[in-house]
Write an enzyme that holds these catalytic residues in place. Structure first.
Site, PDB file in Angstrom:
ATOM      1  N   HIS A   1       0.832  -0.952  -0.070  1.00 47.74           N
ATOM      2  CA  HIS A   1      -0.275   0.081   0.210  1.00 47.74           C
ATOM      3  C   HIS A   1       0.968   1.523  -0.158  1.00 47.74           C
ATOM      4  O   HIS A   1       0.550   2.334  -0.230  1.00 47.74           O
ATOM      5  CB  HIS A   1      -0.953  -0.137   1.619  1.00 47.74           C
TER       6      HIS A   1
ATOM      7  N   SER B   1      -3.740  -8.232  11.518  1.00 40.20           N
ATOM      8  CA  SER B   1      -4.869  -7.981  10.190  1.00 40.20           C
ATOM      9  C   SER B   1      -6.083  -8.751  10.186  1.00 40.20           C
ATOM     10  O   SER B   1      -6.032  -9.351  10.211  1.00 40.20           O
ATOM     11  CB  SER B   1      -4.362  -8.608   8.532  1.00 40.20           C
ATOM     12  N   SER B   2      -6.990  -7.875  10.735  1.00 37.33           N
ATOM     13  CA  SER B   2      -8.359  -8.093   9.641  1.00 37.33           C
ATOM     14  C   SER B   2      -8.413  -9.560   8.605  1.00 37.33           C
ATOM     15  O   SER B   2      -9.626  -9.603   8.522  1.00 37.33           O
ATOM     16  CB  SER B   2      -9.449  -7.026  10.307  1.00 37.33           C
TER      17      SER B   2
ATOM     18  N   ASN C   1      -3.467 -12.862  16.256  1.00 32.92           N
ATOM     19  CA  ASN C   1      -4.478 -11.156  15.708  1.00 32.92           C
ATOM     20  C   ASN C   1      -5.519 -11.270  16.978  1.00 32.92           C
ATOM     21  O   ASN C   1      -6.182 -12.293  17.453  1.00 32.92           O
ATOM     22  CB  ASN C   1      -5.440 -11.472  13.945  1.00 32.92           C
TER      23      ASN C   1
END
Ligand code: NAD
Length: 246
Positions: free
Chosen positions: A122, A193-194, A214
Site C-alpha cells: 500500500h 490484519s482483519s 490477531n
C-alpha cells in the site's frame, strides 16, 4: 492443552517450516500508537471515511480537502516508533526464519525496525511524486509547502504533488505480484490484519500453511494451523524467548 504448551508447539512449528512470509496489517502498529481501521472505539473508521477522504477522486477533484483533512491523518504515522513485534520479526529475518514481510501498512515501521525484504503493497510516506511529470521527491518537499500553507503542494512543473501511498482507486504496486509468488511457496504468518481488505487478503488463500496472530476474528481463522488472539507486541517477544530456548 494449556496456552503455554500451545505456544511451545507453535515455536517448534515456526522453526520446522521456516522461512516464513509474514503478512502484516494495521494491528501490528497499534502498540506503536497508530490506530487501526477496525478495532471498536479506536479504529480510524469511527472518525473518518477513508474511502472518501483518501481516494484518488478526492485528490483529483478536491485536493484542498485531501490535504486539509485526509493527509493529516496519515502524516501522524510518520512520528511512530517500531514496537517489540516489528523488532522480533526483523531479528527473525536475520536468522533466516523469515523470508520477507508483506505489509499493508504505510508507516515504514518494519524498515525502521531493521527488516530488509519489505514489500509495501500500500506504498509508504517516505516519498511523494508529481501527478504530471512523475518526478519522485522526498516527502519533505511536499511537507515544506504544507507548512507554509501552500495547499495543494505543487511540483516545479506546476503539477499536483501526492504522497506515494496507495489511495482508494489506485492500482497496487508491482510488489503485490512478488508477494503473490512468495505466498505460494512459503508458509504465511499473518500479524495484525482483519484480512478483510482486498486483494491483500487473497495471499493467505494461496499459502501452503497458515498461522494467524490477531486480536480480532478473521475470515481465515478456520484454515489456520495455529490461531492466537493476542497483542502482537506482547506475544512475539514471548514466542521469541521460547524459540531461543528450543
Ligand atoms: P484492519 O484495521 O482492518 O485490522 C486490524 C486488525 O488488527 C484487527 O482485526 C484488530 O483486531 C487487530 N489488532 C489490533 N491491535 C492489535 C495488536 N496489538 N496485535 C494484534 N492484532 C491487533 O487493518 P488491515 O487489515 O491492515 O487493513 C486496513 C487498511 O488500513 C490497510 O489497507 C492499511 O493500509 C491501512 N492502515 C494502515 C495503518 C498503518 O500504516 N499503520 C494504520 C491504519 C490503517
Amino acid at each position: 492443552m494449556t496456552k503455554q504448551s500451545e505456544e511451545r508447539r507453535l515455536a517448534r512449528f515456526i522453526l520446522e517450516r521456516a522461512p516464513w512470509l509474514v503478512l502484516t496489517g494495521a494491528g501490528i502498529s497499534t502498540e506503536s500508537g497508530i490506530p487501526d481501521f477496525r478495532t471498536p472505539g479506536a479504529g480510524l473508521w469511527e472518525h473518518y471515511n477513508p474511502m472518501a477522504l483518501l481516494s484518488t477522486e478526492t485528490l483529483n477533484n478536491d485536493p484542498e480537502t485531501f490535504y486539509r483533512i485526509g493527509y493529516p491523518v496519515l502524516r501522524k504515522f510518520r512520528d511512530a516508533l517500531p514496537n517489540p513485534a516489528h523488532l522480533v520479526l526483523a531479528d527473525w529475518e536475520r536468522r533466516e526464519w523469515v523470508r520477507g514481510v508483506v505489509t499493508q501498512n504505510i508507516d515504514s515501521l518494519h524498515i525502521r525496525a531493521g527488516s530488509r525484504e519489505v514489500l509495501e503493497i500500500h506504498g509508504h510516506l517516505r516519498t511523494g511524486s508529481c501527478r504530471r511529470c512523475r518526478s519522485i521527491f522526498p516527502i519533505d518537499r511536499l511537507e515544506e509547502q504544507l507548512a507554509k500553507a501552500i495547499i495543494p503542494p505543487r511540483c516545479l512543473c506546476g503539477g499536483l504533488l501526492r504522497p506515494d501511498v496507495v489511495l482508494f482507486g489506485d492500482q497496487l504496486p508491482d510488489d503485490f505480484s512478488k508477494a503473490q509468488m512468495l505466498a505460494r511457496s512459503h508458509p504465511v504468518l499473518v500479524v495484525g490484519s482483519s484480512l478483510t481488505v482486498s486483494p491483500a487478503n487473497l495471499l493467505p488463500s494461496v499459502a501452503p500453511e497458515l498461522v494467524i496472530v490477531n486480536v480480532g476474528p478473521t475470515p481465515y481463522d478456520d484454515r489456520a494451523t495455529y490461531r492466537f488472539q493476542e497483542k502482537a507486541g506482547v506475544f512475539f517477544p514471548r514466542l521469541h524467548a521460547l524459540l531461543l530456548g528450543q
